[in-house]
Design an enzyme around this catalytic site. Structure first.
Site, PDB file in Angstrom:
ATOM      1  N   ASP A  40      39.121 -28.871   6.520  1.00  0.00           N
ATOM      2  CA  ASP A  40      38.455 -30.120   6.151  1.00  0.00           C
ATOM      3  C   ASP A  40      36.750 -29.722   5.760  1.00  0.00           C
ATOM      4  O   ASP A  40      35.902 -29.534   6.809  1.00  0.00           O
ATOM      5  CB  ASP A  40      38.266 -31.407   7.511  1.00  0.00           C
ATOM      6  N   GLU A 100      41.027 -31.840  -1.345  1.00  0.00           N
ATOM      7  CA  GLU A 100      40.714 -32.637  -2.755  1.00  0.00           C
ATOM      8  C   GLU A 100      41.343 -33.930  -2.568  1.00  0.00           C
ATOM      9  O   GLU A 100      42.365 -34.302  -1.989  1.00  0.00           O
ATOM     10  CB  GLU A 100      41.342 -31.839  -4.028  1.00  0.00           C
TER      11      GLU A 100
END
Length: 779
Positions: free
Chosen positions: A750, A759
């Protein structure tokens, strides 16, 4: 699902370098794991193969280099080996002129990705082997990070000198440098977003030496996430309700039959008593022992948490039981598309704190790459993913999924639901949002032929309202110009036809515009039976056959015309492989054959023989999919080798094909097929927290949800965080060798500079909207 050729923009020593990358989804084995200890793996900066790199020097020094991935890099010396591994040769020469020269080598991850040293920092080290040609060689070592939410984005540590750790000789020596020496405690350096490792000059000397087996190591063990994993939003009243309790066998002090309690968050009173059931003594996807805590018979709406009677097991995060658990998620996941809009200013009235000026206003007057056509307005549409590209075929897939959500469950969507600029126009907001993309797709038409241009090229890394670089309508493939790929025509025709069905009630004129463009797209396909190859770049699909089938089915559903029915009937049996239940990627850009069958079954008069054929194929596909959902360790249908780029989207896509296929064949809602309803719920449970990482993969949805997303727009906008409702692509074992994971379902990071796992993409979020809507049907 693969978006190949994705552009990555990175800076090295004040240089901007644009690198092309290729994402590999196949041909790699899942990470191996054993049921023994769980040490942190070594992170290989350079071993037998190398990651990305840059090398250079300044007068009077020169550095021997060779090209690698478009950059100058150190030579790999297979003659100078140690422990069976080749070495990197650093051959520094001098022209003898005056002045102080420099040389520098930048070692990066594959595709210049960031990675994390958080678990390594306390007791970890940078290790390598070194050998000199003459002895006495010396250099400096430093590190750099990348954090788009911080100023400066890139921070480099002060360099340390190699001579503090080794006196180089003509024999191989091993060097270990503690990470706490490289990155002093209290530094602003972001250990979760490590970017570069530097080797550089310490003097003005000509010298030659070799580096071998460069890696980050730690003697520590990999730790479990918090043990109790729950759906952090909650569970519908009549849903199957369970938590998974998991951890490494030497850390989790629970056994089969350990007692657990579900307690009310308001007063800690006990609402349910139960016993853990062993699911898997050793799970290869997580390396953990897994227990299930089932509390399906708890029906009273309230906010709860789970407590397990085992030492060291902390209480779970809170969650709700209710009849409206998924409605807020549907709104947030659908509002995502407003934040992805190009060509509009995001104002405070509709975006809250996430304001910005008009993104890329230059799209309203964009040139063609070939220069063969007049400039045109290609504004509107959604930024596709973490980049600024706008692509017809990927946008068509996203529109299709939103159309399916609305058409199956129109009562879930209404006007004034999403707080859009168009809210209040007596059209459901979800259709207003889809229209923003549909208008863009219409603008990408070639009026003369009916074909569609593929993309508006992505550009740089500035904020969308600050990026003034020229954006092009791409229509060049080698020597060919005015290229209109047939896969884009097929995808556009299908999505426009599907969307026309939704708009017919609210705006018949617009519905007719969509359908006319869809028919013209079909005419272009008929005129080009052998296909037109794609232009270079993301989502370039060479084989358009699956999407031609989708276009024919959607147009038959929208029109009832026999030409579309004939094409479908002549070709559908060529796609039997779409229903191979051993694979777990049911569809996506360039591969919408399964949606073609769903569209066809929704037509007014589907062929009885085709329906029977589909029913047989679907039943065969459904069986292993349900088995993986019911018996897989994390109930997400993913197999060990399915954790590739976009794995979260695959898990959701599989479920909506399963659910919609069941609906169009059976004509009933999900309450009529308990197994399918539970499978949809289980996929949402995985996305929202019942996974080995204990994370909700949707921003703002749950107490331990993701906090960043890879997004050129949001990473450079200066906002603290990202809006709610962004879905990350998920664990990925294939594209980032420096992720500190030893099992597939944990290969996730993350941060805001890692596209391999974090993404966003419009078709994944459309999957999320559709699956959350499906789950909401279970009260």
């Amino acid at each position: 699902m693969l978006k190949s050729g994705k552009p990555i923009v990175c800076s090295i020593a004040a240089m901007l370098m644009i690198l092309s990358t290729a994402l590999l989804m196949n041909g790699s084995n899942a990470l191996a794991a054993t049921s023994g200890s769980h040490p942190l793996k070594d992170l290989p900066v350079f071993s037998s193969t190398r990651n990305d790199e840059w090398a250079g020097a300044g007068s009077p020094l020169s550095l021997e280099t060779e090209p690698y991935n478009g950059n100058p890099a150190l030579p790999v010396d297979t003659a100078e080996t140690y422990n069976g591994l080749p070495s990197l040769r650093l051959n520094v020469t001098s022209d003898g002129s005056s002045g102080f020269g420099w040389w520098s080598v930048t070692q990066a991850d594959n595709n210049w990705e960031t990675y994390s040293l958080v678990p390594y920092y306390a007791n970890g080290a940078l290790e390598f082997n070194i050998k000199g040609a003459a002895g006495g060689e010396a250099f400096t070592i430093g590190m750099g990070d990348r954090n788009y939410r911080r100023d400066p984005v890139q921070y480099n540590t002060s360099s340390i000198r190699s001579s503090n750790y080794v006196t180089v000789t003509t024999d191989w020596q091993h060097v270990r440098i503690p990470l706490t020496d490289l990155i002093p405690a209290g530094s602003v350096f972001d250990l979760n977003q490590v970017y570069l490792l530097y080797f550089g000059s310490a003097n003005n000397n000509a010298q030659e030496f070799w580096l071998n087996d460069i890696k980050f190591t730690s003697r520590d063990q990999e730790h479990s996430a918090p043990f109790i994993k729950v759906n952090q939003l909650g569970y519908s009243v009549l849903a199957e309700k369970y938590a998974l309790v998991s951890g490494y066998a030497d850390e989790l002090n629970a056994v089969d039959g350990t007692r657990f309690q579900v307690k009310r968050a308001s007063d800690n009173s006990v609402a349910y008593n139960g016993k853990l059931k062993l699911v898997d003594d050793y799970d290869s996807q997580s390396g953990e022992r897994i227990f299930e805590a089932d509390f399906s018979s708890l029906l009273k709406p309230d906010t709860y948490y789970i407590s397990v009677a085992a030492p060291g097991v902390a209480d779970s995060l809170p969650f709700r039981i209710g009849t409206d658990v998924y409605q807020p998620l549907i709104v947030d996941a659908a509002r995502y598309f407003y934040y992805q809009r190009q060509g509009i200013a995001l104002d405070a009235a509709h975006a809250g704190v996430y304001t910005r000026g008009i993104g890329h206003p230059q799209d309203a007057d964009a040139p063609f790459a070939s220069g063969a056509n007049p400039r045109r307005d290609v504004s509107q549409g959604w930024y596709d993913a973490g980049d600024y590209g706008k692509y017809v075929n990927s946008g068509a897939v996203a529109v299709s999924e939103l159309a399916w959500a609305y058409q199956l469950f129109p009562n879930e969507f209404r006007d004034n639901q999403l707080n859009l600029p168009e809210s209040g126009n007596h059209v459901p907001d979800i259709l207003d949002e889809a229209k923003w993309e549909l208008d863009f797709i219409l603008k990408m038409r070639d009026q003369a032929s009916g074909g569609f241009y593929h993309m508006v090229q992505p550009t740089g890394i500035a904020a969308p309202d600050s990026d003034a670089t020229q954006r092009l309508i791409e229509d060049v493939n080698g020597s060919l110009t005015n290229v209109r790929p047939t896969d884009d025509a097929a995808s556009a025709a299908a999505a426009l036809a599907e969307a026309s069905i939704s708009f017919k009630k609210f705006d018949p004129t617009y519905a007719n515009t969509l359908l006319t463009a869809a028919r013209r797209g079909w005419d272009y396909l008929v005129a080009n039976p052998n296909g037109v190859a794609p232009v270079p770049g993301p989502y370039g699909i060479s084989d358009d056959h699956a999407d031609r089938l989708w276009a024919a089915a959607a147009l038959y559903r929208a029109t009832g015309d026999d030409q579309f029915n004939r094409y479908f009937l002549d070709n559908y049996q060529n796609f039997a492989s779409a229903w191979d239940g051993s694979r777990d990627n049911p569809g996506g850009v360039g591969n919408m054959a399964q949606t073609a069958f769903l569209d066809y079954l929704q037509a007014g008069h589907p062929d009885a023989a085709a329906r029977a054929w589909f029913a047989t194929e679907f039943a065969a596909w459904r069986k292993p999919v349900l088995a993986r959902s019911e018996h897989g360790p994390w109930r997400n249908t993913l197999q060990d080798n399915d954790y590739y780029w976009g794995s979260n989207g695959v898990a959701l896509n599989t479920m909506h094909v399963l659910a919609i296929g069941t609906i169009v064949l059976g004509g009933h809602d999900l309450r009529g097929d308990v197994r399918v309803g539970r499978a949809v719920e289980s996929a949402m449970n995985y996305i929202l927290g019942i996974n080995p990482l204990h994370r909700s993969f949707v921003s703002g949805e749950g107490a331990d949800s993701i906090t960043t997303i890879y997004s050129t727009a949001w990473s450079n906008q200066g906002h603290p965080g990202v809006p709610k409702g962004y879905l990350a692509d998920g664990p990925n074992i294939y594209n980032n060798p420096l992720l500190s994971c030893t099992t597939p379902a944990k290969c996730y990071l993350d941060n805001d500079s890692n596209w391999t796992t974090n993404e966003n993409a419009i078709y994944w979020n459309a999957d999320l909207v559709l699956d959350a809507t499906l789950a909401a049907q279970i009260p």
